[in-house]
Design a protein around this motif. Structure first.
Motif, mmCIF file in Angstrom:
data_model
loop_
_atom_site.group_PDB
_atom_site.id
_atom_site.type_symbol
_atom_site.label_atom_id
_atom_site.label_comp_id
_atom_site.label_asym_id
_atom_site.label_seq_id
_atom_site.Cartn_x
_atom_site.Cartn_y
_atom_site.Cartn_z
ATOM 1 N N TYR A 127 30.569 16.993 28.281
ATOM 2 C CA TYR A 127 30.344 17.450 26.907
ATOM 3 C C TYR A 127 28.965 17.029 26.405
ATOM 4 O O TYR A 127 28.298 17.784 25.706
ATOM 5 C CB TYR A 127 31.435 16.898 25.984
ATOM 6 C CG TYR A 127 32.769 17.557 26.170
ATOM 7 C CD1 TYR A 127 33.019 18.837 25.650
ATOM 8 C CD2 TYR A 127 33.787 16.934 26.874
ATOM 9 C CE1 TYR A 127 34.235 19.459 25.835
ATOM 10 C CE2 TYR A 127 35.009 17.550 27.063
ATOM 11 C CZ TYR A 127 35.238 18.805 26.542
ATOM 12 O OH TYR A 127 36.447 19.432 26.737
ATOM 13 N N VAL A 128 28.567 15.825 26.757
ATOM 14 C CA VAL A 128 27.259 15.328 26.307
ATOM 15 C C VAL A 128 26.135 16.193 26.867
ATOM 16 O O VAL A 128 25.243 16.647 26.131
ATOM 17 C CB VAL A 128 27.062 13.853 26.715
ATOM 18 C CG1 VAL A 128 25.638 13.398 26.397
ATOM 19 C CG2 VAL A 128 28.068 12.961 25.997
ATOM 20 N N ILE A 129 26.184 16.435 28.179
ATOM 21 C CA ILE A 129 25.129 17.242 28.806
ATOM 22 C C ILE A 129 25.292 18.720 28.472
ATOM 23 O O ILE A 129 24.333 19.398 28.073
ATOM 24 C CB ILE A 129 25.133 17.041 30.335
ATOM 25 C CG1 ILE A 129 24.777 15.597 30.684
ATOM 26 C CG2 ILE A 129 24.142 18.011 31.010
ATOM 27 C CD1 ILE A 129 24.905 15.262 32.160
ATOM 28 N N GLY A 130 26.528 19.232 28.628
ATOM 29 C CA GLY A 130 26.765 20.665 28.453
ATOM 30 C C GLY A 130 26.634 21.139 27.019
ATOM 31 O O GLY A 130 25.919 22.114 26.748
ATOM 32 N N ILE A 131 27.311 20.459 26.094
ATOM 33 C CA ILE A 131 27.337 20.921 24.702
ATOM 34 C C ILE A 131 26.152 20.394 23.897
ATOM 35 O O ILE A 131 25.349 21.168 23.366
ATOM 36 C CB ILE A 131 28.671 20.529 24.018
ATOM 37 C CG1 ILE A 131 29.869 21.036 24.829
ATOM 38 C CG2 ILE A 131 28.696 21.087 22.586
ATOM 39 C CD1 ILE A 131 29.894 22.539 25.041
ATOM 40 N N VAL A 151 20.767 4.399 23.692
ATOM 41 C CA VAL A 151 22.198 4.188 23.429
ATOM 42 C C VAL A 151 22.907 3.776 24.716
ATOM 43 O O VAL A 151 22.846 4.478 25.729
ATOM 44 C CB VAL A 151 22.854 5.459 22.852
ATOM 45 C CG1 VAL A 151 24.346 5.245 22.661
ATOM 46 C CG2 VAL A 151 22.192 5.850 21.539
ATOM 47 N N GLU A 152 23.582 2.654 24.646
ATOM 48 C CA GLU A 152 24.306 2.147 25.817
ATOM 49 C C GLU A 152 25.485 3.068 26.146
ATOM 50 O O GLU A 152 26.206 3.522 25.252
ATOM 51 C CB GLU A 152 24.806 0.728 25.534
ATOM 52 C CG GLU A 152 25.414 0.045 26.743
ATOM 53 C CD GLU A 152 25.838 -1.379 26.436
ATOM 54 O OE1 GLU A 152 26.381 -2.021 27.350
ATOM 55 O OE2 GLU A 152 25.618 -1.833 25.296
ATOM 56 N N ASN A 153 25.685 3.345 27.426
ATOM 57 C CA ASN A 153 26.772 4.227 27.883
ATOM 58 C C ASN A 153 26.736 5.591 27.205
ATOM 59 O O ASN A 153 27.780 6.162 26.872
ATOM 60 C CB ASN A 153 28.136 3.567 27.652
ATOM 61 C CG ASN A 153 28.322 2.323 28.489
ATOM 62 O OD1 ASN A 153 27.899 2.274 29.641
ATOM 63 N ND2 ASN A 153 28.935 1.310 27.908
ATOM 64 N N PHE A 154 25.527 6.102 26.974
ATOM 65 C CA PHE A 154 25.343 7.359 26.252
ATOM 66 C C PHE A 154 26.156 8.503 26.848
ATOM 67 O O PHE A 154 26.749 9.300 26.124
ATOM 68 C CB PHE A 154 23.853 7.718 26.257
ATOM 69 C CG PHE A 154 23.533 9.063 25.656
ATOM 70 C CD1 PHE A 154 23.629 9.267 24.285
ATOM 71 C CD2 PHE A 154 23.138 10.125 26.462
ATOM 72 C CE1 PHE A 154 23.331 10.501 23.725
ATOM 73 C CE2 PHE A 154 22.830 11.363 25.917
ATOM 74 C CZ PHE A 154 22.934 11.553 24.539
ATOM 75 N N PHE A 155 26.210 8.588 28.155
ATOM 76 C CA PHE A 155 26.878 9.706 28.818
ATOM 77 C C PHE A 155 28.379 9.484 29.016
ATOM 78 O O PHE A 155 29.087 10.405 29.441
ATOM 79 C CB PHE A 155 26.228 9.982 30.182
ATOM 80 C CG PHE A 155 24.818 10.498 30.074
ATOM 81 C CD1 PHE A 155 24.563 11.810 29.708
ATOM 82 C CD2 PHE A 155 23.737 9.662 30.324
ATOM 83 C CE1 PHE A 155 23.263 12.292 29.594
ATOM 84 C CE2 PHE A 155 22.432 10.133 30.225
ATOM 85 C CZ PHE A 155 22.197 11.445 29.855
ATOM 86 N N TYR A 156 28.858 8.296 28.703
ATOM 87 C CA TYR A 156 30.260 7.991 28.998
ATOM 88 C C TYR A 156 31.093 7.636 27.766
ATOM 89 O O TYR A 156 32.316 7.619 27.826
ATOM 90 C CB TYR A 156 30.333 6.853 30.025
ATOM 91 C CG TYR A 156 29.656 7.245 31.320
ATOM 92 C CD1 TYR A 156 30.288 8.074 32.240
ATOM 93 C CD2 TYR A 156 28.355 6.824 31.599
ATOM 94 C CE1 TYR A 156 29.656 8.468 33.411
ATOM 95 C CE2 TYR A 156 27.708 7.213 32.769
ATOM 96 C CZ TYR A 156 28.369 8.032 33.663
ATOM 97 O OH TYR A 156 27.733 8.430 34.815
ATOM 98 N N VAL A 157 30.416 7.317 26.656
ATOM 99 C CA VAL A 157 31.094 7.117 25.371
ATOM 100 C C VAL A 157 30.491 8.116 24.400
ATOM 101 O O VAL A 157 29.289 8.069 24.139
ATOM 102 C CB VAL A 157 30.903 5.672 24.840
ATOM 103 C CG1 VAL A 157 31.580 5.533 23.483
ATOM 104 C CG2 VAL A 157 31.450 4.664 25.839
ATOM 105 N N PHE A 158 31.297 9.020 23.872
ATOM 106 C CA PHE A 158 30.762 10.140 23.105
ATOM 107 C C PHE A 158 29.838 9.649 21.989
ATOM 108 O O PHE A 158 30.253 8.882 21.112
ATOM 109 C CB PHE A 158 31.882 10.980 22.505
ATOM 110 C CG PHE A 158 31.393 12.325 22.019
ATOM 111 C CD1 PHE A 158 31.157 13.360 22.910
ATOM 112 C CD2 PHE A 158 31.147 12.550 20.670
ATOM 113 C CE1 PHE A 158 30.691 14.592 22.476
ATOM 114 C CE2 PHE A 158 30.687 13.778 20.228
ATOM 115 C CZ PHE A 158 30.458 14.806 21.139
ATOM 116 N N PRO A 159 28.579 10.097 21.996
ATOM 117 C CA PRO A 159 27.576 9.617 21.028
ATOM 118 C C PRO A 159 27.675 10.355 19.690
ATOM 119 O O PRO A 159 26.999 11.361 19.464
ATOM 120 C CB PRO A 159 26.247 9.925 21.729
ATOM 121 C CG PRO A 159 26.547 11.141 22.567
ATOM 122 C CD PRO A 159 27.984 11.035 22.981
#
Length: 222
Positions: A68-72, A115-123
């Motif tokens: 979702y982070v990368i795609g959306i 942002v820490e864990n940017f790709f794994y915790v929804f920012p």
């Protein structure tokens, strides 16, 4: 009950995505310049949603946030911003739209680094910032449209339907997404999912209906 709502809502929204993509491809000559950007945005949205559903159902991955982070946030938001930038005729407004595109890229890049864990915790902050930029872009586009001769043939101007659709979706989603982390009770979760899918279904139905309005109006003009 909640699983039923989620399955029904998710299936309905994904079918809407697919219908919009197919119809835009078939009737693209009636939908104006740069429609391929919207097709690309909707395709990435559909692929992201379906991929995450399949991966979760097959228990291949548990956390699908990165998609979702990368795609959306990364790709879809950017494509819609580029679409409205390219539609602008007024040089001054076009520069502002380009600045909004740049601001989104900077927002995403800085967030990815800081942002820490940017790709794994929804920012959430990154997401809300980008949605705000999209809404500003939509306001500029709609204001320009209403102050031009396009208003006389608005039903034939498909970008208007895309803009109205996205405005409805993002304005509707911001408050419920903002409060989503505060939801604890099952009844609150049920209401959240009903509102979430209802907003998406109504919003993307506007985009879908606009295809037929634009096609029919363009055919009558021709």
């Amino acid at each position: 009950m909640m699983d039923l709502i989620k399955d029904f809502g998710s299936t309905t929204v994904n079918l809407l995505y697919l219908a919009i993509i197919l119809l835009m491809v078939v009737y693209r000559k009636y939908l104006g310049k740069h429609i391929e950007i919207v097709i690309a945005a909707m395709s990435v949205t559909f692929i992201t949603e379906v991929t995450t559903i399949v991966l979760q159902r097959l228990h291949i991955v548990q956390v699908t946030t990165i998609y979702y982070v990368i795609g959306i946030i990364g790709i879809v938001y950017l494509l819609f911003l580029v679409y409205f930038y390219k539609l602008m005729q007024n040089p001054q407004l076009r520069r502002i739209q380009l600045g909004i595109v740049a601001a989104h890229l900077i927002n995403f890049a800085l967030s990815a680094v800081l942002v820490e864990n940017f790709f794994y915790v929804f920012p959430d902050i990154t997401n809300f910032t980008s949605i705000f930029l999209i809404l500003v872009s939509l306001f500029i586009f709609l204001n320009d449209t209403f102050n031009s001769d396009k208003i006389l043939l608005i039903k034939a101007f498909y970008p208007f339907f895309v803009a109205v659709s996205l405005t409805f979706i993002y304005v509707g989603l911001v408050p419920i997404l903002f409060f989503s982390n505060r939801i604890d009770l099952d009844t609150e979760k049920l209401i959240f999912y009903i509102m979430l899918y209802s907003i998406n279904i109504i919003g993307y139905s506007i985009m879908l209906a606009g295809i037929f309005f634009a096609k029919n109006q363009k055919k009558s003009i021709i």
